[in-house]
Design an enzyme around this catalytic site. Structure first.
Site, short mmCIF file in Angstrom:
data_model
loop_
_atom_site.label_atom_id
_atom_site.label_comp_id
_atom_site.label_asym_id
_atom_site.label_seq_id
_atom_site.Cartn_x
_atom_site.Cartn_y
_atom_site.Cartn_z
N GLY A 72 49.87 48.21 47.38
CA GLY A 72 49.11 49.32 46.82
C GLY A 72 48.12 48.83 45.77
O GLY A 72 48.16 47.68 45.33
N GLY A 120 53.18 47.48 49.80
CA GLY A 120 52.71 48.50 50.71
C GLY A 120 52.27 47.96 52.05
O GLY A 120 52.27 48.69 53.05
N GLU A 143 58.12 43.30 43.74
CA GLU A 143 57.99 44.34 42.71
C GLU A 143 58.68 44.03 41.40
O GLU A 143 58.22 44.46 40.33
CB GLU A 143 58.50 45.67 43.27
CG GLU A 143 57.55 46.34 44.26
CD GLU A 143 57.56 45.73 45.63
OE1 GLU A 143 56.71 46.10 46.46
OE2 GLU A 143 58.42 44.85 45.91
N ASP A 151 59.79 49.42 47.27
CA ASP A 151 59.67 50.78 47.80
C ASP A 151 59.14 50.71 49.22
O ASP A 151 59.41 49.75 49.92
CB ASP A 151 58.80 51.64 46.87
CG ASP A 151 57.34 51.19 46.81
OD1 ASP A 151 57.06 50.00 47.08
OD2 ASP A 151 56.47 52.02 46.50
#
Length: 361
Positions: A72, A120, A143, A151
């Site tokens: 992201g 992502g 992350e 995620d």
């Protein structure tokens, strides 16, 4: 379906040829990092193609030479978190809905996971039905190094990896190559990077099985298979502190290096990630895990470590984050539990019913 519209949609190029539809992430200078408009554009295209009888297979790839997608847009997330905004929560809601859509897609979804595939980027590829890695692939969920937690369904995927391999990758953020991505269940096939243009082109006229048969090879050897003994033993410990103690006590130099790596990560993110992985194993389908990840991500958005981690790694690039709190011992059970607290009216709720349509290869 050949249209490249303005207002940021030029960052996702759509093209149909023969039986195939192609989706190209087109932000090569940003390593194809995903923005909110890109996520919405991808969802719109996939929804249209699912109902288009002329489209029999979907291919996702990245523009440029460096990779499919680095994740992201974390600079935007940093600004949002720093200013107390909510745009990131809106972005994640739609991104996780897209991840679930990809996992349930009724047609073959071919992800070309060449080069860098992180965060992502894993979410828009590793939930697909045909996941192709190359000798250039570097797949990671990094992350914890920015004070965040894996995620986009990453905790679901890593929780399913053999033994404790997924725990090792989630806590340390270690990138893996093709063989290890295959071993961990993050990919299905190895194809030489130089063969990808031909593979993508042939999907316009031939079946996925036939095309794969012409191009799939054995990958170069990986690293994780020979490390299973120490990884499975060390990461099976009950707590993060005990994991590090076991890693340090191991005779394997790689285990000691993993302990050193873990101590550079956000202590809070490490403990929350460990809890998230272990809960993910008990939650069932991907959708339930994505709902849990949404709670965790929203909690991370208002935590000091996310702002500090992105600052240190991406904004100022001093690589010297000052985590709050600074040690694992200072992160108590209540601090971890806060990340899993219900969001009440703001919960993400996803339909986990499988598609009535059968994927035709």
């Amino acid at each position: 379906m050949n249209h490249d519209t303005p207002d940021g949609h030029d960052h996702v190029l759509l093209h149909s040829e023969g039986r195939a539809a192609y989706l190209t992430l087109n932000r090569p200078k940003a390593l194809n990092a995903l923005s909110h408009p890109m996520v919405l554009r991808i969802e719109e295209a996939l929804t249209a193609w699912a109902d288009d009888p002329s489209v029999e297979v979907v291919v996702i790839r990245g523009a440029g030479e460096r990779g499919l997608c680095a994740g992201g847009d974390i600079r935007a997330i940093h600004e949002d978190a720093r200013t107390g905004g909510t745009a990131s929560a809106d972005f994640w809601r739609d991104e996780y809905r897209l991840n679930a859509l990809i996992a349930r897609y009724p047609k073959p979804y071919v992800a070309l996971m060449d080069g860098i595939v992180m965060g992502g980027g894993v979410g828009v590829s590793a939930h697909g039905s045909v996941r192709i890695v190359t000798e250039r692939s570097r797949v990671a969920m990094p992350e914890t190094g920015i004070g965040f937690v894996p995620d986009v369904g990453g905790t679901y995927l890593l929780a399913l990896a053999p033994g404790e391999l997924g725990t090792h990758l989630a806590l340390t953020g270690t990138p893996v190559g093709a063989a290890d991505a295959l071993l961990c269940g993050l990919a299905d096939h190895f194809v030489a990077s130089s063969a990808l243009p031909d593979l993508a082109r042939e999907l316009a006229t031939d079946s996925v099985h036939a095309v794969l048969a012409r191009h799939v090879e054995q990958p170069p050897a990986g690293d994780l298979a020979s490390a299973r003994e120490w990884i499975d033993h060390c990461y099976a410990a009950e707590t993060a502190e005990e994991i590090i103690a076991r890693l340090r006590a191991s005779d394997a130099p790689a285990a000691k290096a993993a302990a050193d790596t873990l101590l550079t990560k956000s202590p809070t993110a490490v403990k929350v990630t460990l809890a998230a992985l272990r809960r993910a194993r008990l939650l069932g389908p991907l959708e339930r895990v994505l709902e849990q990840e949404y709670r965790v991500s929203c909690a991370a958005l208002v935590s000091p470590d996310l702002v500090e981690g992105i600052r240190a790694q991406v904004v100022d690039k001093d690589r010297n984050p000052r985590w709050t709190p600074g040690t694992l011992e200072e992160v108590g059970p209540a601090a971890v539990e806060r990340y899993f607290a219900p969001l009440d009216a703001n919960e993400l709720r996803l339909d986990a019913n499988p598609s009535d349509q059968e994927v035709v290869w």
